[in-house]
Design a protein around this motif. Structure first.
Motif, short mmCIF file in Angstrom:
data_model
loop_
_atom_site.label_atom_id
_atom_site.label_comp_id
_atom_site.label_asym_id
_atom_site.label_seq_id
_atom_site.Cartn_x
_atom_site.Cartn_y
_atom_site.Cartn_z
N LEU A 16 0.83 -1.21 0.00
CA LEU A 16 0.00 0.00 0.00
C LEU A 16 0.87 1.26 0.00
O LEU A 16 0.59 2.22 -0.72
N ALA A 17 1.92 1.25 0.82
CA ALA A 17 2.81 2.41 0.91
C ALA A 17 3.56 2.62 -0.40
O ALA A 17 3.74 3.76 -0.85
N ALA A 18 4.00 1.52 -1.02
CA ALA A 18 4.73 1.62 -2.29
C ALA A 18 3.82 2.17 -3.39
O ALA A 18 4.23 3.04 -4.17
N GLU A 23 2.02 6.64 -6.94
CA GLU A 23 0.98 7.52 -7.45
C GLU A 23 1.26 8.98 -7.15
O GLU A 23 0.81 9.87 -7.88
N SER A 24 2.02 9.23 -6.08
CA SER A 24 2.30 10.62 -5.71
C SER A 24 3.35 11.28 -6.59
O SER A 24 3.44 12.51 -6.64
N LEU A 96 13.65 6.37 -6.30
CA LEU A 96 14.15 4.99 -6.28
C LEU A 96 13.66 4.33 -5.00
O LEU A 96 13.99 4.76 -3.90
N LEU A 97 12.87 3.27 -5.15
CA LEU A 97 12.33 2.53 -4.00
C LEU A 97 12.92 1.13 -3.96
O LEU A 97 12.88 0.41 -4.95
N ARG A 121 11.79 2.89 6.19
CA ARG A 121 10.54 2.61 6.90
C ARG A 121 10.45 1.13 7.23
O ARG A 121 10.74 0.27 6.40
N ASP A 122 10.09 0.86 8.46
CA ASP A 122 9.97 -0.52 8.95
C ASP A 122 8.51 -0.97 8.86
O ASP A 122 7.63 -0.33 9.44
#
Length: 333
Positions: A16-18, A23-24, A96-97, A121-122
């Motif tokens: 969800l976070a990715a 999208e942002s 870059l993720l 982020r954990d």
């Protein structure tokens, strides 16, 4: 910051976070040109670094996603040198993720380097024995979905679904579709629609505490049937019995302050101490001490590759026998 590192076993929350991050930064009209999802491969990291240095087409930014990367667990010298030269140069027009289910090895130079340049982020799941955090998670997600719950409904969902955020979201969505308007969802409705689909390891801990061997073995079977990993079951048992041990220890030493007991047992809500006192009332400190080595033996056996189900069942029977003897003696006395 154009570089992000997401890690943890909570795959649903990480996804969800990715997706939200993607999208942002992407312009929907140019997304097909500027979005690269790179799956694990020998040259995946190098490919991702090369793509990250490429300017985006049209408007918006470029989004590069390295999925299940092992760069924070293993990194060759050549790749480390490429990281050192590339990461500081990644343009602001690129995001870059890097995502991985594994906790980064802080000893590696690659991990230290990524932590220097990335927002980390954990996404580790909430431990099943931290009931306050699980209930808070239920409240927050219910608010997001648009479902009103009373305290009993929150407690039931936290116990029934544990830290499975994907299942929690699915069940809350079901409740939202079932209940019309702004009415609070009745507990009877929740139990009917949701049920205890995910058997809680905490219920197993309770059965062991009570010395109920039959119930404990039934719960072991249910947990295995619901694909709960034995090591995660053990982790929950260790956490719960550790709490009971510390509460009993503090009581035995004459401590009366619930806040002090809660702090020693690492419990966020001191109000829980009243109930924990009742739970450990019929148990001795000596026997609670003995449960922890037994659980350690179980964990070691599982990690050594012994047959999981029979090993778990055997040790659960041993724990139940240990605590049921205490219950019998307490009644006689």
């Amino acid at each position: 910051m154009p570089i992000y590192l997401y890690f943890g076993e909570d795959e649903y929350s990480m996804m969800l976070a990715a997706n939200a991050l993607r999208e942002s930064v992407l312009d929907p009209n140019w997304a097909s040109f500027n979005y690269d999802k790179i799956l694990p491969a020998i040259d995946a990291v190098q490919t991702g670094l090369n793509q990250a240095m490429t300017p985006p087409f049209g408007s918006g930014s470029r989004f590069i996603w390295l999925v299940d990367t092992n760069i924070t667990q293993h990194c060759s010298q050549n790749l480390l040198e490429n990281l050192e030269s590339t990461l500081p140069q990644i343009p602001e027009t690129t995001v870059l993720l890097l995502t991985t289910p594994n906790k980064p090895d802080k000893r590696l130079k690659s991990t230290k380097l990524i932590q220097k340049w990335a927002e980390v982020r954990d996404f580790s799941p909430i431990p099943p024995w931290k009931t306050e955090l699980l209930e808070q998670q239920v409240k927050e997600m219910a608010q997001e979905v648009g479902v009103k719950l009373n305290s009993s409904g929150v407690t039931f969902l936290a116990e029934a679904l544990g830290n499975d955020r994907r299942q929690l979201h699915s069940e809350l969505t079901k409740l939202q579709l079932y209940v019309s308007g702004d009415s609070v969802v009745d507990l009877e409705v929740i139990t009917t629609l949701v049920g205890s689909q995910t058997q809680s390891s905490l219920k197993l801990a309770t059965a062991i505490r009570l010395g109920d061997t039959v119930k404990a073995l039934e719960l072991v079977a249910d947990l295995i049937a619901h694909n709960e990993h034995p090591l995660r079951i053990v982790a929950t048992l260790v956490g719960q019995f550790r709490i009971w041990f510390w509460v009993k220890l503090m009581i035995e030493t004459g401590e009366r302050d619930e806040k002090a007991i809660a702090q020693a047992a690492e419990i966020g809500n001191p109000k829980r101490i009243y109930f924990l006192r009742q739970e450990v009332n019929s148990l001795s400190l000596n026997q609670l001490q003995k449960t922890l080595p037994l659980l350690l033996e179980l964990e070691v056996s599982l990690k050594q590759g012994k047959e999981q189900i029979s090993t778990l069942q055997t040790k659960v029977i041993e724990l139940c026998q240990l605590l049921s003897q205490k219950n019998i003696f307490s009644k006689k006395s």
